[in-house]
Scaffold this active site. Structure first.
Site, PDB file in Angstrom:
ATOM      1  N   LYS A  84       0.823  -1.212   0.000  1.00  0.00           N
ATOM      2  CA  LYS A  84       0.000   0.000   0.000  1.00  0.00           C
ATOM      3  C   LYS A  84       0.857   1.263   0.000  1.00  0.00           C
ATOM      4  O   LYS A  84       0.497   2.259  -0.617  1.00  0.00           O
ATOM      5  CB  LYS A  84      -0.925  -0.009   1.216  1.00  0.00           C
ATOM      6  CG  LYS A  84      -1.969  -1.112   1.166  1.00  0.00           C
ATOM      7  CD  LYS A  84      -2.900  -1.035   2.367  1.00  0.00           C
ATOM      8  CE  LYS A  84      -3.966  -2.130   2.299  1.00  0.00           C
ATOM      9  NZ  LYS A  84      -4.872  -2.083   3.476  1.00  0.00           N
ATOM     10  N   PRO A  86       4.644   1.610  -0.708  1.00  0.00           N
ATOM     11  CA  PRO A  86       5.953   1.013  -0.967  1.00  0.00           C
ATOM     12  C   PRO A  86       7.113   1.953  -0.665  1.00  0.00           C
ATOM     13  O   PRO A  86       7.052   3.144  -0.943  1.00  0.00           O
ATOM     14  CB  PRO A  86       5.888   0.697  -2.474  1.00  0.00           C
ATOM     15  CG  PRO A  86       4.883   1.664  -3.020  1.00  0.00           C
ATOM     16  CD  PRO A  86       3.879   1.861  -1.939  1.00  0.00           C
ATOM     17  N   ASN A  87       8.148   1.383  -0.060  1.00  0.00           N
ATOM     18  CA  ASN A  87       9.403   2.089   0.157  1.00  0.00           C
ATOM     19  C   ASN A  87      10.446   1.406  -0.709  1.00  0.00           C
ATOM     20  O   ASN A  87      10.712   0.221  -0.544  1.00  0.00           O
ATOM     21  CB  ASN A  87       9.813   2.025   1.629  1.00  0.00           C
ATOM     22  CG  ASN A  87       8.762   2.631   2.535  1.00  0.00           C
ATOM     23  OD1 ASN A  87       8.167   3.647   2.210  1.00  0.00           O
ATOM     24  ND2 ASN A  87       8.523   2.000   3.678  1.00  0.00           N
ATOM     25  N   VAL A  89      14.296   1.065  -2.381  1.00  0.00           N
ATOM     26  CA  VAL A  89      15.702   1.384  -2.182  1.00  0.00           C
ATOM     27  C   VAL A  89      16.432   1.251  -3.516  1.00  0.00           C
ATOM     28  O   VAL A  89      16.310   0.225  -4.201  1.00  0.00           O
ATOM     29  CB  VAL A  89      16.351   0.454  -1.130  1.00  0.00           C
ATOM     30  CG1 VAL A  89      17.827   0.810  -0.957  1.00  0.00           C
ATOM     31  CG2 VAL A  89      15.618   0.564   0.202  1.00  0.00           C
ATOM     32  N   LYS A 103      16.825   5.366  -0.062  1.00  0.00           N
ATOM     33  CA  LYS A 103      15.491   4.859   0.256  1.00  0.00           C
ATOM     34  C   LYS A 103      14.480   5.962   0.007  1.00  0.00           C
ATOM     35  O   LYS A 103      14.532   7.031   0.616  1.00  0.00           O
ATOM     36  CB  LYS A 103      15.415   4.387   1.708  1.00  0.00           C
ATOM     37  CG  LYS A 103      14.069   3.765   2.059  1.00  0.00           C
ATOM     38  CD  LYS A 103      14.115   3.045   3.397  1.00  0.00           C
ATOM     39  CE  LYS A 103      12.803   2.320   3.665  1.00  0.00           C
ATOM     40  NZ  LYS A 103      12.854   1.535   4.920  1.00  0.00           N
ATOM     41  N   ASP A 197      11.482  -3.670  13.581  1.00  0.00           N
ATOM     42  CA  ASP A 197      11.395  -4.901  12.780  1.00  0.00           C
ATOM     43  C   ASP A 197      12.770  -5.435  12.406  1.00  0.00           C
ATOM     44  O   ASP A 197      13.115  -5.579  11.227  1.00  0.00           O
ATOM     45  CB  ASP A 197      10.558  -4.654  11.526  1.00  0.00           C
ATOM     46  CG  ASP A 197       9.968  -5.955  10.981  1.00  0.00           C
ATOM     47  OD1 ASP A 197      10.071  -6.986  11.672  1.00  0.00           O
ATOM     48  OD2 ASP A 197       9.421  -5.943   9.864  1.00  0.00           O
TER      49      ASP A 197
END
Length: 503
Positions: A84, A86-87, A89, A103, A197
């Site tokens: 939903k 997005p990140n 790199v 990023k 995380d």
């Protein structure tokens, strides 16, 4: 030193028979494990001293990062996370040839620009060789980007779960555990105890195969993000209750990481605890590791993981005690990481092609001959920026290029620069080979900085074109930057090798 899984099972389960999930410390942690730990810890602290040769944190312009990533080209994407929001790199290269990881967050991820900037600056103050250090950020308009050191040898997840040639050796797994524990200890000592995380995808390997903790997880979570992945099986129990990350939550995640290293699989903690309780350690241990470690080492790693996975956060160890527990387990400490990782040939440069050799020798005549023979075959896919077919402007543009080609062919490099500049300035079409030819024309005219700019622009247009990299090397050599020239030389060699393998 040999280990068989049945002996490890018997050794661990003798102590773990009475284990329950909420009371693993008493079963899994014995006394007498702290011999010489303080001395060893001091020695390790010397080794993991703060990094001195990195630039200070700075704010980059969006144009600089666009140039570095070839306009955020898909060819430069190294990872994507989130559906939903997005990140992404990207791999990038600054004009000084420093490789970077950029990023780029979804536009809605950090609505408060000041909050993003302050958080990035705080993380950017950290400097340690156990981290991929944050070099800077960009906060222009809706853009939110972080810039960190680039790590070329993939993630722990790739080497642990998706290996192709050889499984990760036991000694290297222990080294990973220690280095990440040291990274957490350093961050905690600097007031950054929270990490979001922690998992095998957050650990990456540098060009020498040394494991490092990604700095991206040190950023406080943005409004649209989550502190943990949606897989609840790996989430600390207190996070499920409160939705908040605590330093103890990070230790729980470190425990899941130890299970990954031991098993070679991403095993849910509850399942691992069941295996330990049922005296089924053999199912928990990676079969590829048979004979690589002793019963005691295997037992200690299981015990340490069990301590980290305690249900009650206050019963988990802190980063300093993790480091103290892991130092005595280190094996083959004299063996460099590239060898343990099977990367011992990674630093060996590929043989240079005739074009690469010509750039290394600064043989401009040879470069000229090769570019002439190549023609414009590398302009495949060059973009037309506007539809001006058969107009006077397009015809004039084409004529400028033809005149530039004629001048280039006859070694009239001043005229070639003028004609190619007319072609480029009109902007109807983009051509990496025109930039390459003008780059060489600048070199022939003793204008190396202009040559470097054109070679970089050629790479922006065509990110995987080896000639653009080689010409950057030639320009840097002309500028007297011999060390910096090694990066694009190696890059060009790798790109050309990949190109030849495809064709």
């Amino acid at each position: 030193m040999g280990c068989c899984c049945s002996n490890l099972t018997a050794c661990c389960c003798a102590n773990l028979t009475a284990c329950c999930c909420s009371n693993l410390i008493a079963c899994c942690w014995g006394s007498g494990q702290n011999k010489s730990i303080s001395q060893a810890h001091d020695a390790e602290n010397v080794e993991k001293s703060e990094v001195d040769d990195l630039p200070l944190f700075c704010e980059y312009s969006i144009e600089t990062l666009k140039m570095a990533t070839s306009g955020f080209a898909v060819e430069n994407i190294v990872s994507e996370h989130g559906e939903k929001a997005p990140n992404v790199v990207y791999k990038g290269k600054l004009e000084n040839q420093r490789l970077i990881a950029v990023k780029r967050f979804n536009r809605s991820a950090w609505p408060d620009a000041q909050q993003f900037l302050e958080e990035a600056k705080a993380v950017g103050q950290l400097r340690n060789n156990r981290l991929t250090n944050l070099l800077g950020c960009c906060c222009e308009g809706d853009e939110r980007l972080l810039v960190a050191e680039f790590m070329p040898n993939d993630t722990l997840a790739k080497h642990l779960f998706h290996w192709e040639t050889q499984p990760m050796q036991w000694a290297m797994r222990l080294r990973v555990a220690l280095h990440i524990a040291q990274a957490l200890e350093y961050c905690t000592s600097k007031g950054r105890a929270l990490y979001h995380d922690l998992n095998a995808y957050r650990i990456v390997f540098d060009d020498e195969g040394n494991p490092k903790l990604s700095c991206f997880g040190l950023m406080k979570n943005s409004r649209d993000g989550k502190s943990y992945s949606t897989n609840l099986a790996f989430t600390p129990p207190e996070y499920l209750r409160t939705g908040r990350v605590t330093p103890e939550s990070v230790i729980y995640s470190f425990g899941t990481l130890l299970l990954d290293l031991l098993s070679g699989k991403h095993i849910p903690p509850s399942h691992a605890v069941d295996l330990i309780r049922d005296r089924n350690i053999q199912m928990l241990t990676d079969s590829c590791l048979e004979g690589q470690f002793s019963n005691d080492d295997g037992t200690e790693l299981v015990r340490l993981a069990s301590r980290c996975l305690e249900y009650e956060p206050r019963e988990r160890p802190n980063p300093k005690s993790l480091v103290a527990a892991l130092i005595p387990l280190q094996r083959e400490t004299e063996v460099p990481s590239p060898i343990l990782m099977g990367l011992q040939n990674a630093s060996e440069a590929l043989p240079l092609s005739p074009f690469g050799e010509a750039c290394l020798r600064m043989d401009l005549t040879a470069i000229h001959e090769i570019l002439e023979k190549t023609g414009y075959e590398d302009d495949e896919g060059a973009a037309e920026l506007s539809f001006q077919m058969w107009t006077d402007q397009l015809q004039e543009t084409i004529n400028s290029k033809k005149k530039g080609d004629a001048a280039f062919r006859h070694n009239d490099f001043k005229a070639a620069i003028e004609c190619y500049t007319q072609f480029i300035d009109v902007g109807t079409m983009v051509s990496p080979t025109v930039y390459a030819r003008r780059s060489l024309s600048y070199l022939m005219s003793d204008l190396p900085q202009e040559a470097l700019s054109d070679a970089l622009q050629a790479q922006v247009i065509s990110p995987v074109w080896h000639i653009a990299s080689y010409l950057q090397a030639a320009a840097l050599l002309a500028l007297g930057k011999k060390n910096e020239a090694q990066t694009p030389l190696k890059e060009g060699s790798v790109l050309e090798s990949q190109r030849n393998n495809v064709t």
